[in-house]
Structures are given as structure tokens and as C-alpha cells.
Write an enzyme that holds these catalytic residues in place. Sequence first.
Site, mmCIF file in Angstrom:
data_model
loop_
_atom_site.group_PDB
_atom_site.id
_atom_site.type_symbol
_atom_site.label_atom_id
_atom_site.label_comp_id
_atom_site.label_asym_id
_atom_site.label_seq_id
_atom_site.Cartn_x
_atom_site.Cartn_y
_atom_site.Cartn_z
ATOM 1 N N GLU A 145 23.120 -4.263 9.608
ATOM 2 C CA GLU A 145 24.150 -3.365 9.069
ATOM 3 C C GLU A 145 25.030 -2.821 10.198
ATOM 4 O O GLU A 145 24.518 -2.229 11.164
ATOM 5 C CB GLU A 145 23.482 -2.209 8.293
ATOM 6 N N SER A 182 20.306 3.656 -1.134
ATOM 7 C CA SER A 182 21.682 4.147 -1.300
ATOM 8 C C SER A 182 21.845 4.840 -2.647
ATOM 9 O O SER A 182 22.805 5.587 -2.846
ATOM 10 C CB SER A 182 22.679 2.984 -1.183
HETATM 11 O O1 KIV Z 1 20.272 1.090 0.437
HETATM 12 C C1 KIV Z 1 21.082 0.160 0.488
HETATM 13 O O2 KIV Z 1 21.922 -0.025 -0.401
HETATM 14 C C2 KIV Z 1 21.025 -0.717 1.644
HETATM 15 C C3 KIV Z 1 22.096 -1.735 1.800
HETATM 16 C C4 KIV Z 1 23.381 -1.112 2.137
HETATM 17 C C5 KIV Z 1 21.705 -2.793 2.751
HETATM 18 O O3 KIV Z 1 20.147 -0.600 2.436
#
Ligand code: KIV
Length: 271
Positions: free
Chosen positions: A188, A52
Site C-alpha cells: 500500500e 477500512s
Molecule cells: O482495509 C482495507 O480496505 C485494506 C485495503 C485498502 C488494502 O486494507
Amino acid sequence: MSSHTPKRRITMRDLQARTDAGQPWSMVTAYDALTAGVLESAGVPALLVGDSAAMVVHGHDSTIPITVDEMLPMVSAVVRGTSEALVVADLPFGSYQEGPGQALATATRFMKEAGAHAVKLEGGLSVLPQVEALASAGIPVVGHLGLTPQSVNLLGGYRVQGRGESGQLLMRDAKSLEAAGATAVVLEVVPEELAQQVSEILSIPTIGIGAGPGTDAQVIVWQDLLGLTPDPAPRFVRRYANLRDVMTEAVGRWVDDVQNRTYPAAEHSYR
Ligand code: KIV
């Protein structure tokens, strides 16, 4: 004799023990040393250096563009900024899908060069050989099912997964990941009933995000949690602060003070 207990890193076994004892636990994303230290001080036992970062750090509109070389320094920083939290490195898109060899090479870099304690990868049946290879090499692996953002182009958007019959496929994938050696699995944006069922069937912890209250743990992106990302937030986010407003107001006052020459004052200057 000193009563001081030396600090040690939380391990996946510790988190499994919390799950076995029926204690929900938390995981928060982190991308830099200072924030990681704050999250650890607040009692977060597990930090995820998520891909993310592509969106909340680098400003991309998906997680797909981020590279291993961009993520390695963030993982190192989070490890350096903490002393107890378990640090999980997310394997970016394209760094493990080729097969077990590629997954092992990438995970090895995160463990050796950045000091990660575990890795996470997305997918079900298609990544079982990767999960087996990592587990055999002694690397704790976290799976990720449901809305897997690296497959956003295939999924057709960021939408709820596992409704109807596809819930059975998700259940099958979750069981297969556990059998292949995964130490936990992120669920998720799936219906809460499905997440609850998966959590009841698996022995390893389930870590929910948009998966309702029935998982063993919860994970969240810190900028969502603390209100730095702009509205609207996804439905599953509860804002615990409004950092966007706090920062805008504070920086605005500083800009004014500079313009009015009221900053720096005498106490901020050297003689
Ligand atoms: O990349 C991320 O932050 C994630 C979480 C939202 C689980 O995969």
C-alpha cells in the site's frame, strides 16, 4: 449429460495460477451482501472485508477502533451474498498482535463463524510467527506492507512508505512473509519501482494499492472506486462513477415528490 458446470469458489491457488500466467487480477472491498453480489457479477474474483469498514461504514477517522465482533457480521454477509468470489477477512487492530495464539483464535472465528476463505494482517518481521501459525493451521494468509493503516500513529500519517533505505526493509519483510507461508501480500502506497521489484522477486501475488502498475493484482475500496467517498480522493484513486452525485440527486427528487404529494402515485398503492 448436462454441460452445466457447478459454481465453485475461487481459491488462492486459482489466483496464484493467474499470477503465474501473467494475468493481473482484481480485489475490491465489500462489507455487505448486496454490494458483494454486484462486485462478483462484475467479475471481481476476490473480495476483501477490510478494516477500512471502520472509516467507510462506521465513520471513524482511522481503522483502529473496529472490533472483531463488528467485522464478523460483515464477513458473513459478504460470504452469503456471493457464490464464487474468494472472501478475505481483515484481522482488526489488537486481534493478532499479541502472538500466534491470539492470531489463530481470531482467524478461526472468521473462518468458522463467518465463513471467510482467507485472512489478512498488517506488518513484517513482527508478525512472522502469526503468519507461520496460521499457515500451519491451513489458513491462507495475506500480508500487508507499506502504508499499514493500523500503525498510522507510528507512521505519523497516511504517507508514502518505502522511500530510500526503508525500501530494503520492505523488501526483506516481503521475502520473509513469503517464506513464513503468506499466500499474497498487499503493498500500500509505496513507490512503483519498489512494488515492481518486490513483485519480480516474490513468487506469491503482490496486490497493489497506490503501488503503481507493476504488481500482480490491484485492490481498491469500493466507495473510492465508485465515487461515494467525498473529494479529495487519494492520488491513486480513479473514480469509475460518481455515486455521491447520483444518490444525492435521486434522493433529492424523492424528497421533492413526497413534499409535492406526487409520490406515492396510484401504481404504488394497494386497493
Ligand atoms: O482495509 C482495507 O480496505 C485494506 C485495503 C485498502 C488494502 O486494507
